[in-house]
Scaffold this active site. Structure first.
Site, PDB file in Angstrom:
ATOM      1  CD  GLN A  46       0.163   5.125  -2.947  1.00 23.52           C
ATOM      2  OE1 GLN A  46       1.361   5.010  -2.698  1.00 23.52           O
ATOM      3  NE2 GLN A  46      -0.766   4.510  -2.253  1.00 23.52           N
ATOM      4  CG  ASN A  48      -4.183   5.755  -2.322  1.00 25.22           C
ATOM      5  OD1 ASN A  48      -3.572   5.037  -3.098  1.00 25.22           O
ATOM      6  ND2 ASN A  48      -3.618   6.275  -1.253  1.00 25.22           N
ATOM      7  NE  ARG A  58     -13.060   2.760   4.002  1.00 23.26           N
ATOM      8  CZ  ARG A  58     -12.855   1.464   3.838  1.00 23.26           C
ATOM      9  NH1 ARG A  58     -11.799   0.889   4.387  1.00 23.26           N
ATOM     10  NH2 ARG A  58     -13.685   0.736   3.127  1.00 23.26           N
ATOM     11  CG  HIS A  61      -5.791   5.038   8.805  1.00 24.43           C
ATOM     12  ND1 HIS A  61      -6.591   4.675   7.749  1.00 24.43           N
ATOM     13  CD2 HIS A  61      -6.173   4.260   9.840  1.00 24.43           C
ATOM     14  CE1 HIS A  61      -7.421   3.718   8.137  1.00 24.43           C
ATOM     15  NE2 HIS A  61      -7.193   3.460   9.398  1.00 24.43           N
ATOM     16  CE  LYS A  70      -3.225   9.760   4.010  1.00 21.79           C
ATOM     17  NZ  LYS A  70      -3.985   8.934   4.961  1.00 21.79           N
ATOM     18  CE1 TYR A 130      -5.234   8.190   0.657  1.00 17.81           C
ATOM     19  CE2 TYR A 130      -7.504   7.629   0.127  1.00 17.81           C
ATOM     20  CZ  TYR A 130      -6.273   7.280   0.660  1.00 17.81           C
ATOM     21  OH  TYR A 130      -6.098   6.033   1.207  1.00 17.81           O
ATOM     22  CD  GLU A 141      -2.009   1.800   7.641  1.00 16.52           C
ATOM     23  OE1 GLU A 141      -2.947   2.438   7.166  1.00 16.52           O
ATOM     24  OE2 GLU A 141      -1.827   0.577   7.439  1.00 16.52           O
ATOM     25  CG  ASP A 167      -9.128   1.816  11.501  1.00 18.98           C
ATOM     26  OD1 ASP A 167      -7.883   1.794  11.453  1.00 18.98           O
ATOM     27  OD2 ASP A 167      -9.840   2.212  10.570  1.00 18.98           O
TER      28      ASP A 167
END
Length: 180
Positions: A46, A48, A58, A61, A70, A130, A141, A167
């Site tokens: 994937q 992003n 951000r 995570h 990543k 990423y 998550e 967050d």
């Protein structure tokens, strides 16, 4: 391409070879054989792309199941990028590493599975891209507070950061669900 271990050896700083002239530039951002030789031997499933305004923070995570490695980079602007080792069995557990990634320096960072990840936008706007080693799974998550006092991350903040409600309500490291 120069691939250098950071203070946490599993997190790698990648400075690609950039070929430029009056027309612009060219660089490889992913080449399976070269990255595998450097220890990044993963299938990416994937890609992003996010855009954020200055002062946005951000993170931090991660996915507790289907953990994602990543390969991160910035294509517009600049961010301060952070990886936190949340593997309890690791000698670097609870430590963090940060680096400035920008469209200008073209640096990338490899954040392996088992790490929490976040970034803070230091330019007017930033576009962050990423590649991920596993699919996004919102049910798995998790987040750790960006300002957790036990982590003492030295974010280059200018005023109060723009942080999502999710967050802002994240767990501190001590109470977070972590990797073994």
């Amino acid at each position: 391409m120069q691939i250098t271990p950071t203070e946490i050896p599993d997190v790698l700083r990648i400075d690609p070879d950039v070929f430029g002239d009056e027309r612009g530039f060219f660089m490889e951002t992913w080449q399976r054989q070269k990255f595998a030789e450097a220890g990044i031997d993963y299938d990416f499933v994937q890609d992003n792309h996010s855009r954020s305004v200055q002062g946005t923070l951000r993170g931090l995570h991660y996915q507790i199941r289907q953990p994602q490695g990543k390969l991160v980079r910035v294509t517009v602007g600049e961010v301060f990028d952070v990886a936190v080792d949340i593997r309890k069995s690791s000698p670097t557990f609870g430590q963090w590493v940060g680096d400035h990634l920008s469209a200008e320096n073209k640096r990338m960072l490899w954040v392996p599975p088992g790490f929490a990840h976040g970034f803070y936008v230091t330019s007017g706007v930033a576009e962050f891209q990423y590649k991920c080693t596993d699919y996004y799974a919102p049910e798995h998550e998790r987040s750790i507070r960006w300002d957790d006092p036990t982590l003492s991350i030295e974010w280059p903040l200018e005023g109060d950061p723009l942080v999502s409600g999710k967050d802002q309500e994240a767990s501190i490291l001590e109470k977070a669900e972590l990797f073994g």
